[in-house]
Design a protein around this motif. Structure first.
Motif, PDB file in Angstrom:
ATOM      1  N   LEU A 198      25.290  37.765  37.025  1.00  0.00           N
ATOM      2  CA  LEU A 198      26.206  37.851  38.170  1.00  0.00           C
ATOM      3  C   LEU A 198      26.244  39.273  38.722  1.00  0.00           C
ATOM      4  N   ASN A 199      26.267  40.269  37.833  1.00  0.00           N
ATOM      5  CA  ASN A 199      26.306  41.665  38.283  1.00  0.00           C
ATOM      6  C   ASN A 199      25.055  42.029  39.081  1.00  0.00           C
ATOM      7  N   ARG A 247      33.057  38.428  42.847  1.00  0.00           N
ATOM      8  CA  ARG A 247      33.901  39.377  42.105  1.00  0.00           C
ATOM      9  C   ARG A 247      35.127  38.699  41.509  1.00  0.00           C
ATOM     10  N   PHE A 248      35.672  37.721  42.220  1.00  0.00           N
ATOM     11  CA  PHE A 248      36.801  36.980  41.641  1.00  0.00           C
ATOM     12  C   PHE A 248      36.378  36.291  40.349  1.00  0.00           C
ATOM     13  N   ARG A 249      35.200  35.620  40.369  1.00  0.00           N
ATOM     14  CA  ARG A 249      34.734  34.926  39.168  1.00  0.00           C
ATOM     15  C   ARG A 249      34.526  35.912  38.025  1.00  0.00           C
ATOM     16  N   HIS A 254      36.728  38.056  32.870  1.00  0.00           N
ATOM     17  CA  HIS A 254      37.191  39.188  32.065  1.00  0.00           C
ATOM     18  C   HIS A 254      38.647  38.995  31.627  1.00  0.00           C
ATOM     19  N   VAL A 255      39.473  38.443  32.506  1.00  0.00           N
ATOM     20  CA  VAL A 255      40.882  38.183  32.149  1.00  0.00           C
ATOM     21  C   VAL A 255      40.950  37.267  30.935  1.00  0.00           C
ATOM     22  N   CYS A 277      41.595  40.400  40.574  1.00  0.00           N
ATOM     23  CA  CYS A 277      41.491  38.985  40.973  1.00  0.00           C
ATOM     24  C   CYS A 277      42.365  38.694  42.185  1.00  0.00           C
ATOM     25  N   LEU A 278      43.588  39.181  42.161  1.00  0.00           N
ATOM     26  CA  LEU A 278      44.509  38.930  43.278  1.00  0.00           C
ATOM     27  C   LEU A 278      43.996  39.571  44.569  1.00  0.00           C
ATOM     28  N   THR A 279      43.392  40.758  44.443  1.00  0.00           N
ATOM     29  CA  THR A 279      42.817  41.421  45.614  1.00  0.00           C
ATOM     30  C   THR A 279      41.663  40.600  46.195  1.00  0.00           C
ATOM     31  N   GLU A 280      40.808  40.087  45.316  1.00  0.00           N
ATOM     32  CA  GLU A 280      39.665  39.292  45.778  1.00  0.00           C
ATOM     33  C   GLU A 280      40.112  37.969  46.383  1.00  0.00           C
TER      34      GLU A 280
END
Length: 602
Positions: A198-199, A247-249, A254-255, A277-280
Motif C-alpha cells: 500500500l505504501n 491513507r484512511f485504510r 494501524h489503529v 483517520c478522521l482527517t482522511e
C-alpha cells in the motif's frame, strides 16, 4: 436426479428454464423439474405443503420454500459460482480499457467496500457484505492492477484483525454471524506485507499529485512516472480522491494493530492514527463533489442512498454469490449502508476508540466502573466494545498488569501491604476475582445482553458473599487470642465482605437502570420499579458510607497524627459527595414512587 438436490432454477412464468451450470456426471442426469413444480402449485391451496409421513414440527421449521429468495439457499439470481461470474465478465481486469473510467470504477469499488464493511460491523454476514466483492474472492487476479490489489489486500488484513479482536473478546454472542468466516479466504500469503504494498502505491500517486501541482515551466514530468488516466484536467482530483482513501485504510489498520498491543502500550500511537483517520475521512467526503462532476452521465435515484461517492453502481459485486455459504441459516436480505452513512459510522467508531485510548488506565475499580458505564451511554458498536474489553481484561489481569486480588484489595480500602497476602490463594477469593473479571466483561456488552447477564449475575455475588462469610466464621469465629497474621486475615475478610455487599447493590442498581434505557417497563410498573430503586439505593448508600468511613480511618492511621486539628474534625463531619449523590437518587426514587402511587389511586 434422486441422489442430489436439484438446484436448477425452474421457470414459473412460462419461460424456458435456465440451463444448470453444474455439469452432469456418469451417475447423475439433470432433469427439468418445472412441470412437476407447476403441477404441485396447481393442486395446492394457500398454506398447504407437500410432505412425507414422518414430517414433524422440527422439519417444518427447517424446511425450505422453493423459489423464495429469503428461504431457498439454492436459488441463484445471476451466477452459480465465482468462476462463472468471472467468465461472464462480472469482475474484469483491467476494469475498463479507458483509463479514466478504470480509475473512477476503482474508487467506486473502494467506496462500496467501505459501505459493506460498515454493514458487516452492524451485524450482517461477512460473506454477503465485504466478501460479496469478487475481486476479494480471487485476489490473485488483481495482481496486474496495483491500485486495486493493494486496496483489496489491506481490506482482507483489516477484516482478519477485526475478527480476531471480536473473537478474543467473545462479545459476539449478541451478533452471532460476525465472526463466522464460512471458509472465506481471510488468510492469504503475503498479507503481512500489505502495508508495504500500500505504501508503494501511495508513494507513486503522491509523486503524481506533486507533478500535477507543478507548472510545466517549473518541473517536468519524470519519464518513469505515467499518469493515472488520460484526462489531464482530472488527474489532480483523482489523485486526491485515491490518496485519502488509501491513507484512511493504512491509518485504520494501524489503529487496530496499536490497540491490540499488551498493557495499553500502543494507545498513544493509536490516538495519533485515529486523528489521521478522521482527517482522511473529511477529505473523502470532500472528494464527492469532484467525482460527481467529472462525468456528464447522470445517476438515477437519490444520491444520498448510493453506496459510492460518484453515485454509480460498483463493478465486481454479487451479494447472492456466497448465499450458499450461509447454510444452515436461510440467506438474509441485506441492506448495505449508503456511502454517507458508512462514513458517519466510521467517524463514530473512531471517536469511541479515541475515548478508550484516552482513558488513564486507573487501577481504582470504582473509577473504572464509572468510566465503562459512561462510555456505554454513547451506544458504541461491537468493535469498539470488544477493544475496550481486551484492554480491561488481559491474561486474567486488569490491563494485563494488575492481579484482580490487588484490585479488590484497593477497592476494599485495605492497606497496600495486604495485596500480596497468601489468603488470595483461598478458593473463595479466587472465585471473587473471577466474578470481578466477568463483571467487567459483562459491562462491555450491549445494553440488552448486559441486563440479561446482570440479572443472572446477582445470584453469583450473593453466593460468594455467603461463601466468604462461612469461611470467615469457620477459620476465625472461635479464636479468642489471635496472632498478627490472623488479625490481618480477619481484617481482609471484614473489609472484603463489606465491599462485596456494596458491589451487589451496585449491580442491582445497574440492572434496574438498564430497564429504563431499554424502555422495558410499562407505565403501570414504574411505581414498583421506583420502590425497588429506593430500597436498593438505601442499602447501597449505607454500604458506601461504611466503606468510606473505613477508608478514612485507614488513612488517618497511616498519617499517625498525635492530635486531630479542627480542620480534620470538620472534614470528618461532612457527608462524602458520593454518598450525597446516592441520597439524591434516593429522594428522587422515593418522590417518584409516591407520586405514581397517588396517580394510580386517583
Amino acid at each position: 436426479m434422486a441422489d442430489k438436490p436439484v438446484y436448477e432454477e425452474a421457470s414459473i412464468d412460462g419461460q424456458p428454464p435456465k440451463l444448470a451450470s453444474i455439469p452432469a456426471s456418469d451417475t447423475t442426469v439433470w432433469a427439468d423439474a418445472s412441470p412437476l413444480l407447476q403441477a404441485a402449485c396447481a393442486g395446492l391451496r394457500d398454506g398447504e405443503l407437500i410432505h412425507g409421513d414422518n414430517f414433524n414440527l422440527f422439519a417444518a421449521m427447517s424446511a425450505l420454500e422453493i423459489m423464495d429468495p429469503k428461504m431457498d439457499s439454492g436459488i441463484v439470481c445471476t451466477y452459480y459460482s465465482i468462476d462463472e461470474a468471472i467468465e461472464n465478465g462480472a469482475a474484469p481486469i483491467p476494469i475498463s480499457l479507458d483509463s479514466t473510467i478504470d480509475v473512477r470504477c476503482t474508487i467506486d469499488i473502494m467506496d462500496h467496500l467501505l459501505a459493506c464493511e460498515a454493514a458487516w460491523h452492524k451485524g450482517h454476514s461477512l460473506a454477503q457484505t465485504v466478501f460479496s466483492c469478487i475481486y476479494l474472492l480471487r485476489l490473485d487476479r488483481t495482481a496486474p492492477h496495483a491500485l486495486l490489489h493493494s486496496y483489496c489486500r489491506i481490506i482482507r488484513a483489516t477484516c482478519k484483525a477485526v475478527v480476531s479482536v471480536v473473537s478474543d473478546a467473545r462479545t459476539h454472542e449478541e451478533e452471532d454471524l460476525f465472526t463466522m468466516t464460512y471458509g472465506l479466504p481471510l488468510n492469504g500469503d503475503g498479507d503481512d506485507k500489505c502495508l508495504s504494498i500500500l505504501n508503494a502505491v501511495e508513494e507513486t500517486i503522491s509523486r503524481q499529485l506533486r507533478a500535477c501541482k507543478a507548472t510545466s515551466s517549473k518541473r517536468r514530468l519524470p519519464e518513469d512516472l505515467e499518469p493515472l488516466q488520460s484526462n489531464p484536467n482530472l488527474e489532480e482530483g483523482f489523485c486526491k480522491a485515491l490518496l485519502c482513501r488509501l491513507r484512511f485504510r493504512k491509518h485504520f489498520f494501524h489503529v487496530l494493530s496499536c490497540m491490540k498491543r499488551p498493557q495499553g502500550r500502543g494507545l498513544e500511537s493509536a490516538r495519533k492514527h485515529i486523528a489521521s483517520c478522521l482527517t482522511e475521512l473529511e477529505s473523502i467526503l470532500k472528494s464527492a463533489d469532484f467525482l460527481r462532476s467529472c462525468f456528464d452521465e447522470s445517476c438515477e435515484g437519490d444520491i444520498d442512498d448510493k453506496t459510492t461517492a460518484s453515485g454509480f453502481e460498483p463493478i465486481g459485486f454479487d451479494a447472492m454469490l456466497n448465499s450458499r455459504l450461509s447454510a444452515p441459516t436461510p440467506p438474509r436480505a441485506i441492506k448495505i449502508l449508503s456511502w454517507k452513512k458508512a462514513v458517519e459510522y466510521f467517524v463514530k467508531l473512531l471517536h469511541d476508540l479515541d475515548v478508550i485510548c484516552s482513558y488513564s488506565l486507573d487501577p481504582h475499580l470504582e473509577s473504572l466502573l464509572r468510566f465503562v458505564v459512561q462510555f456505554q451511554k454513547s451506544q458504541p458498536d461491537l468493535v469498539a466494545r470488544s477493544h475496550l474489553q481486551l484492554l480491561l481484561v488481559q491474561d486474567g489481569k486488569l490491563y494485563g498488569r494488575d492481579p484482580f486480588f490487588a484490585v479488590i484489595n484497593k477497592a476494599a480500602a485495605l492497606p497496600e501491604a495486604t495485596k500480596n497476602h497468601d489468603i488470595q490463594k483461598n478458593e473463595s477469593f479466587l472465585q471473587l476475582g473471577m466474578l470481578v473479571m466477568n463483571l467487567l466483561k459483562i459491562l462491555c456488552t450491549n445494553a440488552a445482553w448486559q441486563r440479561r447477564k446482570l440479572g443472572k449475575f446477582l445470584q453469583d455475588w450473593r453466593v460468594i458473599y455467603v461463601q466468604l462469610e462461612l469461611a470467615f466464621r469457620n477459620e476465625y469465629g472461635e479464636v479468642s487470642s489471635s496472632s498478627n497474621d490472623e488479625n490481618t486475615c480477619m481484617k481482609i475478610f471484614q473489609h472484603i465482605l463489606l465491599w462485596v455487599e456494596e458491589q451487589t447493590y451496585w449491580i442491582a442498581f445497574r440492572f434496574l437502570i438498564l430497564g429504563f434505557e431499554l424502555e422495558l417497563y410499562s407505565t403501570g410498573e414504574y411505581c414498583m420499579v421506583y420502590w425497588y430503586l429506593y430500597a436498593v439505593l438505601i442499602k447501597l448508600t449505607e454500604k458506601t458510607h461504611l466503606m468510606m468511613a473505613v477508608s478514612h480511618d485507614n488513612a488517618k492511621r497511616k498519617g499517625k497524627k498525635k492530635k486531630d486539628s479542627p480542620k480534620d474534625l470538620a472534614r470528618e463531619s461532612r457527608i462524602p459527595p458520593a454518598v450525597l449523590f446516592l441520597q439524591c437518587y434516593i429522594c428522587l426514587a422515593e418522590g417518584l414512587s409516591m407520586y405514581l402511587s397517588r396517580c394510580l389511586l386517583l
